[in-house]
Design a protein around this motif. Structure first.
Motif, PDB file in Angstrom:
ATOM      1  N   LYS A  38      57.396  15.644  12.170  1.00 19.88           N
ATOM      2  CA  LYS A  38      57.061  16.972  11.655  1.00 19.88           C
ATOM      3  C   LYS A  38      58.036  17.386  10.549  1.00 19.88           C
ATOM      4  O   LYS A  38      57.628  17.945   9.527  1.00 19.88           O
ATOM      5  CB  LYS A  38      57.083  17.987  12.797  1.00 19.88           C
ATOM      6  N   TYR A  41      57.218  15.440   7.375  1.00 19.25           N
ATOM      7  CA  TYR A  41      56.013  15.995   6.765  1.00 19.25           C
ATOM      8  C   TYR A  41      56.325  17.325   6.071  1.00 19.25           C
ATOM      9  O   TYR A  41      55.928  17.555   4.923  1.00 19.25           O
ATOM     10  CB  TYR A  41      54.926  16.183   7.823  1.00 19.25           C
ATOM     11  N   ARG A  42      57.021  18.203   6.774  1.00 22.44           N
ATOM     12  CA  ARG A  42      57.327  19.522   6.217  1.00 22.44           C
ATOM     13  C   ARG A  42      58.149  19.424   4.936  1.00 22.44           C
ATOM     14  O   ARG A  42      57.856  20.093   3.946  1.00 22.44           O
ATOM     15  CB  ARG A  42      58.079  20.360   7.247  1.00 22.44           C
ATOM     16  N   THR A  43      59.162  18.571   4.943  1.00 19.14           N
ATOM     17  CA  THR A  43      59.987  18.454   3.740  1.00 19.14           C
ATOM     18  C   THR A  43      59.200  17.829   2.593  1.00 19.14           C
ATOM     19  O   THR A  43      59.379  18.215   1.436  1.00 19.14           O
ATOM     20  CB  THR A  43      61.275  17.649   4.003  1.00 19.14           C
ATOM     21  N   GLU A  46      57.163  20.418   0.942  1.00 23.24           N
ATOM     22  CA  GLU A  46      58.000  21.314   0.133  1.00 23.24           C
ATOM     23  C   GLU A  46      58.574  20.598  -1.089  1.00 23.24           C
ATOM     24  O   GLU A  46      59.434  21.142  -1.774  1.00 23.24           O
ATOM     25  CB  GLU A  46      59.147  21.862   0.985  1.00 23.24           C
ATOM     26  N   TYR A  58      67.378  21.228  11.862  1.00 28.18           N
ATOM     27  CA  TYR A  58      66.045  21.462  12.403  1.00 28.18           C
ATOM     28  C   TYR A  58      66.052  21.276  13.925  1.00 28.18           C
ATOM     29  O   TYR A  58      65.520  22.102  14.667  1.00 28.18           O
ATOM     30  CB  TYR A  58      65.078  20.488  11.725  1.00 28.18           C
TER      31      TYR A  58
END
Length: 92
Positions: A38, A41-43, A46, A58
């Protein structure tokens, strides 16, 4: 691997274990793998580059929420036992 350096865990992750989890791993390790995916994916969404320090922060945030929930439910002992070998991954 950082798990062996920081936690004393020497695990050779297989692609299938990372994709689907592994029943031989404890629940927290499987959950940390999900959180790592996760985080990556999130980074990427962004337009950032994933790095260990960001992941450590995190996971530390996740740890804090879990600790607070354990205190509210009077389950601090179980919480401490669950996180004992992974605490060195955290930024505390």
């Amino acid at each position: 691997m950082l798990l062996s350096e920081n936690c004393g865990l020497n695990i050779n992750f297989k692609v299938i274990d990372v994709m689907f989890g592994n029943l031989a791993y404890d629940n927290l390790l499987n959950l940390l793998i999900i959180y790592a995916k996760k985080f990556i994916y999130r980074t990427k969404m962004e337009d950032s580059v994933p790095n260990y320090n960001g992941f450590a922060h995190y996971i530390t945030n996740f740890y804090s929420v879990e600790r607070h929930t354990a205190r509210l439910n009077n389950k601090q002992l179980e919480f401490e036992q669950k996180w004992e070998k992974y605490k060195t991954l955290l930024v505390i």
